[in-house]
Design an enzyme around this catalytic site. Structure first.
Site, PDB file in Angstrom:
ATOM      1  N   ARG A 204     -54.959   8.057 -18.057  1.00 28.46           N
ATOM      2  CA  ARG A 204     -54.056   7.859 -19.181  1.00 28.46           C
ATOM      3  C   ARG A 204     -53.602   6.411 -19.351  1.00 28.46           C
ATOM      4  O   ARG A 204     -53.589   5.887 -20.468  1.00 28.46           O
ATOM      5  CB  ARG A 204     -52.821   8.750 -19.004  1.00 28.46           C
ATOM      6  CG  ARG A 204     -53.164  10.203 -19.139  1.00 28.46           C
ATOM      7  CD  ARG A 204     -51.991  11.096 -18.828  1.00 28.46           C
ATOM      8  NE  ARG A 204     -52.364  12.487 -19.082  1.00 28.46           N
ATOM      9  CZ  ARG A 204     -51.564  13.513 -18.889  1.00 28.46           C
ATOM     10  NH1 ARG A 204     -50.342  13.329 -18.420  1.00 28.46           N
ATOM     11  NH2 ARG A 204     -51.972  14.732 -19.150  1.00 28.46           N
TER      12      ARG A 204
ATOM     13  N   ARG B 154     -48.882   9.542 -13.263  1.00 29.47           N
ATOM     14  CA  ARG B 154     -49.101  10.953 -12.955  1.00 29.47           C
ATOM     15  C   ARG B 154     -50.437  11.411 -13.530  1.00 29.47           C
ATOM     16  O   ARG B 154     -50.787  11.059 -14.646  1.00 29.47           O
ATOM     17  CB  ARG B 154     -47.977  11.805 -13.539  1.00 29.47           C
ATOM     18  CG  ARG B 154     -48.158  13.290 -13.287  1.00 29.47           C
ATOM     19  CD  ARG B 154     -47.007  14.113 -13.812  1.00 29.47           C
ATOM     20  NE  ARG B 154     -46.871  14.068 -15.249  1.00 29.47           N
ATOM     21  CZ  ARG B 154     -47.678  14.711 -16.093  1.00 29.47           C
ATOM     22  NH1 ARG B 154     -48.679  15.440 -15.638  1.00 29.47           N
ATOM     23  NH2 ARG B 154     -47.481  14.629 -17.392  1.00 29.47           N
TER      24      ARG B 154
ATOM     25  N   SER C  62     -53.591  17.448 -26.952  1.00 30.19           N
ATOM     26  CA  SER C  62     -54.013  17.605 -25.558  1.00 30.19           C
ATOM     27  C   SER C  62     -55.096  16.603 -25.167  1.00 30.19           C
ATOM     28  O   SER C  62     -56.003  16.289 -25.920  1.00 30.19           O
ATOM     29  CB  SER C  62     -54.533  19.014 -25.319  1.00 30.19           C
ATOM     30  OG  SER C  62     -55.143  19.061 -24.050  1.00 30.19           O
TER      31      SER C  62
ATOM     32  N   GLY D 141     -35.782  24.519 -16.568  1.00 34.03           N
ATOM     33  CA  GLY D 141     -37.220  24.379 -16.774  1.00 34.03           C
ATOM     34  C   GLY D 141     -37.974  24.937 -15.582  1.00 34.03           C
ATOM     35  O   GLY D 141     -37.436  25.758 -14.820  1.00 34.03           O
ATOM     36  N   LEU D 142     -39.200  24.497 -15.397  1.00 37.94           N
ATOM     37  CA  LEU D 142     -39.993  25.053 -14.300  1.00 37.94           C
ATOM     38  C   LEU D 142     -39.298  24.873 -12.963  1.00 37.94           C
ATOM     39  O   LEU D 142     -39.215  25.804 -12.160  1.00 37.94           O
ATOM     40  CB  LEU D 142     -41.368  24.393 -14.263  1.00 37.94           C
ATOM     41  CG  LEU D 142     -42.319  24.846 -15.368  1.00 37.94           C
ATOM     42  CD1 LEU D 142     -43.645  24.116 -15.241  1.00 37.94           C
ATOM     43  CD2 LEU D 142     -42.546  26.343 -15.303  1.00 37.94           C
TER      44      LEU D 142
ATOM     45  N   GLY E  99     -35.992  24.182 -12.311  1.00 41.93           N
ATOM     46  CA  GLY E  99     -34.684  24.829 -12.255  1.00 41.93           C
ATOM     47  C   GLY E  99     -34.777  26.342 -12.225  1.00 41.93           C
ATOM     48  O   GLY E  99     -34.127  27.003 -11.401  1.00 41.93           O
TER      49      GLY E  99
ATOM     50  N   LEU F 141     -46.631  20.355 -13.957  1.00 39.62           N
ATOM     51  CA  LEU F 141     -46.275  21.766 -13.796  1.00 39.62           C
ATOM     52  C   LEU F 141     -46.337  22.147 -12.320  1.00 39.62           C
ATOM     53  O   LEU F 141     -45.484  22.854 -11.802  1.00 39.62           O
ATOM     54  CB  LEU F 141     -47.237  22.636 -14.614  1.00 39.62           C
ATOM     55  CG  LEU F 141     -47.312  22.317 -16.105  1.00 39.62           C
ATOM     56  CD1 LEU F 141     -48.241  23.295 -16.816  1.00 39.62           C
ATOM     57  CD2 LEU F 141     -45.942  22.392 -16.745  1.00 39.62           C
TER      58      LEU F 141
END
Lengths: 644, 249
Positions: free
Chosen positions: A337, A442, A284, A42-43, A45, A448
């Site tokens: 959130r 988070r 989203s 992923g981002l 790795g 990201l």
């Protein structure tokens, strides 16, 4: 055991710069003598594998998917934060640092978070240089938006597909190194165990998912970039294959697991429609900029809605409860959130949920459409509205969306020090797989950022400091440590195949998910958590007696792949519950019913719980041991989060 | 609803393979197509039969892992990915035929799972900008007109699923390859390696055994992300101008 986080001395703003100078370097000619294993593409790795290969290290990259481009980072929609201050609106490295620490409810490490904010600016430069097509203004410069309630516009985005574009950028850099011969790719290969010798990580054992071959890979360091463990809940926004197996098996080999109970429940997901459901789809967060969240004021009206006797539009304004606007007048529908999720649960628990299952609230665009017109709303959210209609069969331009919170991200993960090294020397954890930067909650558009910060700009520096002290010789794969690890993996496979029980793997996974969601979800209490421990232990016993794993090892075998993952989820589930039970406070995504303010907000206990809980595996069926890393705050003042 | 499924079963690449028939009852129209297959697999598992193997991961239409050739169309009747296809697109009593992608460059691994490694190798042949991490200019140093950035983005949304190859009677990979070549040819960052990229990626595409393009447009019509045929025209222009001015002849 004393946990040494190896935070460098000096002022916050100078720590990373000074430390980069103080760390040991590996001579360019010697880098090619070292081999590094990267698990996950992923981002974190893909960016780590590419960057380390560019430096000259030899890299082996593993993923369970058919291609590195499929990793679940690809599904991130909203954007990536960076303290560029291109908008001249008062952003700075310190403000991004401060927002992230506060948003995490003061349960993360200052030095790590500051470094994250500091390198965030380089990430955007790097991605643009790779050809990532970010959104732009008419003058040709990069566009930004405000996201997740931030008061500055620091989020860079590529329509609703930012994760995809960033991952394809990292994947292209990785592909270039594959072509250069510096990275060897192992798709459809799953890590089954970590191999340690004299306490150091020296390689991994893998299973080739097509042939079933169990193989050993030797290296000088191992990087786990294997994502989060949200699928412990069965239903989540994670990909179907996302799993904890690599991290969990490393945990059993000595890597501490930190803050496992910190889970992020995202408020705007499409509600569950039935027992057949396999995953939940995120809508989203940006929708909350224009949509208003409500439920009927009375249970009677909600019941009529559920029986379809009335339609949402039949309910008059005075009979609607816009509960977020009512309770949080200054942030309204844009509260963070965790707050939005918990309030949706409250109103549904009161019996005011609006769909057949009673677990949904409305997200209504009626007022936005009458204010701005359908065209403008369509330009902003058209693709999301289409996706919603595709899945639910309802048209959100005409009737309000129904949403409900769902598990989305796990802030907990393997404990790492400032170098991103776990408690096993030579074993690193990057991205969502580690616990480091988000505390107990988070912020939007920060996942990201962290994945790419770790892979592009942290590990290339810190790994050299470790490798400089390692001998060049690689351990041969016929070394006793590899042989015994391979045997243990093969034995476990034979054991799973040999049970030949009656219940399917999904049956166990769904039952585990229900226990976790009921007792360790959006709100927890001691009584429920105690009960959950017993239920999970029973489930584990039953699994090993009665699970049905079909087929053989020597073929593509989805049952066997899942069986391994679910077995590990069951063990992790128990640890999450124990962690939630021990943390007698509420913070961020961890909300304990017993610890709340009079107004029903999370009540932290900074005196007793301002620490990282790092759990140490002590053997099968032995309780895990708690190690504490005390969090010290020198640059921010701890306050009660308030969004009133 | 009640359904009859005709599913391609093939034990491994060496096996010849054949269709098997299954009947399913009580399928809800709210289920996704893959959840319908989950139900089938749970039923097969309960009867101790090997579940149907198919590729899938994100189930939100972006990872590109799911495939399936459904009733003669890649990803089925809607222009979307199989994971975003819902059972309300079918009727009670329907017979649904499910096959893997059919292309010699995508060998079958098992049942409905194919090997799309050829796509990775095409990207490895040049689908990148050769910049190392660090030492790059500030992101706002090179302005890019919004129209160009948007067009590059449209090409960059390819998810690499392979539906274009499955839809094409020649099993051509032109739409996939051209999407990447286009994206980077349009952006200033892609200019330095523009020629070599076009030459090398096209050469790799041919070496993998994909067919040629005869402009039927099936690829774009079936592409779940609506990648435009214009990209193929642009790739041809890029390729021919690269070859015509190449120093490697």
């Amino acid at each position: 055991m004393i946990l040494d986080s190896k935070i460098p001395a000096g002022s916050l703003a100078e720590k990373w710069t000074k430390h980069k100078f103080n760390m040991k370097l590996v001579n360019p000619a010697n880098k090619r003598k070292y081999e590094v294993i990267v698990v996950g593409t992923g981002l974190a790795g893909a960016s780590a594998a590419a960057s380390l290969a560019e430096l000259g290290y030899n890299v082996k990259a593993f993923c369970f998917q058919d291609s590195p481009r499929r990793a679940h980072s690809i599904a991130a929609q909203g954007g990536i934060n960076a303290a560029k201050n291109y908008q001249n609106d008062g952003d700075s490295v310190f403000r991004l640092f401060y927002d992230t620490i506060k948003g995490g409810d003061y349960r993360s490490r200052e030095a790590n978070v500051y470094r994250l904010a500091e390198v965030s600016v380089s990430i955007i430069d790097q991605c643009v240089a790779q050809g990532v097509p970010f959104a732009r203004e008419y003058g040709g410069l990069l566009a930004n938006r405000s996201f997740g309630g931030a008061q500055v516009s620091r989020t860079f985005y590529a329509r609703g597909q930012t994760g995809q574009q960033l991952l394809l950028g990292a994947y292209s850099a990785l592909s270039r190194q594959v072509a250069n011969g510096k990275v060897k790719l192992y798709p459809r290969t799953e890590m089954m165990d970590l191999v340690t010798v004299e306490g150091k990580a020296r390689g991994i054992v893998t299973r080739n998912l097509i042939t079933g071959a169990i193989e050993s890979h030797s290296a000088h360091a191992v990087l786990l970039c294997t994502g989060g463990y949200g699928n412990v809940f069965f239903l989540s926004t994670n990909a179907m294959g996302s799993n904890v197996t690599a991290a969990w098996r490393a945990h059993k080999k000595g890597a501490f697991f930190a803050n496992p109970c910190y889970t992020q429940i995202h408020p705007t997901c499409i509600p569950v429609s039935g027992d057949h459901q396999s995953k939940l789809t995120l809508m989203s967060e940006s929708l909350r900029n224009d949509g208003r969240v409500w439920v009927p004021k009375t249970i009677e009206l909600a019941q009529k809605l559920r029986k379809r006797e009335i339609l949402p539009r039949d309910i008059k304004d005075e009979d609607r409860d816009y509960y977020l606007e009512r309770r949080y007048p200054s942030f309204g529908n844009l509260v963070p959130r965790d707050v939005a999720s918990r309030n949706a649960k409250y109103v549904c628990d009161e019996g005011r949920g609006v769909n057949e299952t009673g677990e949904a609230v409305f997200l209504d665009f009626r007022d936005a459409i009458s204010r701005d017109g359908e065209d403008l709303i369509s330009a902003k959210y058209g693709n999301l509205f289409d996706m919603y209609q595709q899945i639910t069969g309802e048209n959100p331009y005409q009737t309000p969306m129904k949403i409900y919170p769902a598990v989305h991200y796990t802030m907990g993960g393997l404990w790492v020090d400032y170098h991103l090294m776990t408690s096993v020397p030579g074993l690193y954890a990057l991205g969502e797989a580690n616990f480091s930067d988000h505390g107990a909650n988070r912020l939007g558009a920060s996942a990201l950022m962290q994945g790419l910060a770790d892979g592009y700009f942290v590990i290339p520096y810190t790994i050299g400091n470790y490798l400089a002290g390692m001998p060049y010789d690689k351990l041969p794969v016929d070394h006793e440590a590899f042989r015994s690890a391979e045997k243990a993996v093969k034995d476990k496979i034979q054991k799973l195949l040999g049970i030949k029980g009656k219940k399917t793997i999904d049956d166990f996974h769904k039952r585990l998910g229900k226990i976790m969601w009921e007792y360790c979800g959006m709100a927890r209490n001691a009584e429920g958590l105690q009960k959950a421990i017993g239920l999970i232990q029973e489930l584990k016993k039953e699994f090993w007696k009665d699970v049905k794993v079909l087929g053989d090892n020597e073929e593509l075998n989805l049952s066997l792949e899942k069986a391994h993952r679910v077995a590990d989820f069951i063990e992790l589930g128990e640890l999450m519950v124990r962690d939630a039970l021990h943390r007698n406070e509420s913070c961020g995504g961890h909300f304990r019913d017993e610890y709340q303010t009079e107004e029903g907000e999370a009540l932290r206990d900074d005196e007793n719980f301002a620490y990282v809980a790092a759990w140490e595996h002590k053997g099968n069926d032995v309780p895990e041991e708690l190690n504490k890393e005390i969090l010290e705050f020198e640059n921010v003042k701890l306050t009660q989060r308030s969004y009133k | 609803m009640n359904l009859t499924l005709k599913v391609w079963r093939q034990k491994n690449n060496a096996d010849k393979g054949s269709f098997n028939n299954y009947t399913l009852t009580g399928i809800s129209e709210d289920m996704s197509f893959l959840e319908m297959l989950d139900v089938l697999n749970e039923e097969l598992s309960e009867k101790n039969e090997d579940p149907v193997h198919f590729d899938h991961d994100c189930r939100e239409g972006i990872c590109g892992m799911c495939s399936l050739y459904i009733n003669g169309k890649p990803h089925g009747p809607q222009q979307t990915t199989t994971c975003q296809l819902h059972m309300r697109s079918f009727k009670d009593g329907d017979t649904i035929v499910i096959e893997p992608w059919r292309a010699s460059a995508f060998p079958v691994v098992k049942d409905l799972v194919v090997d799309r490694g050829a796509f990775d190798r095409i990207i490895q042949a040049g689908g990148y900008v050769s910049v190392n991490t660090g030492g790059v200019p500030d992101a706002n140093e090179i302005p890019i007109p919004k129209r160009i950035a948007d067009e590059a983005f449209d090409a960059a949304t390819c998810i690499g699923c392979g539906a274009c190859v499955a839809a094409c009677k020649n099993a051509s990979a032109m739409l996939f390859t051209s999407a990447k070549i286009s994206q980077l040819a349009m952006l200033p960052q892609g200019q330095v390696e523009r020629k070599e990229r076009a030459e090398q990626m096209v050469a790799q595409m041919d070496a993998e055994g994909f067919g040629a393009c005869t402009n039927t447009g099936a690829c774009s019509a079936e592409c779940p992300k609506g990648i435009s045929l214009t990209n193929i025209a642009r790739m041809n222009r890029e390729y021919f101008s690269a070859v015509a001015s190449s120093e490697n002849v």
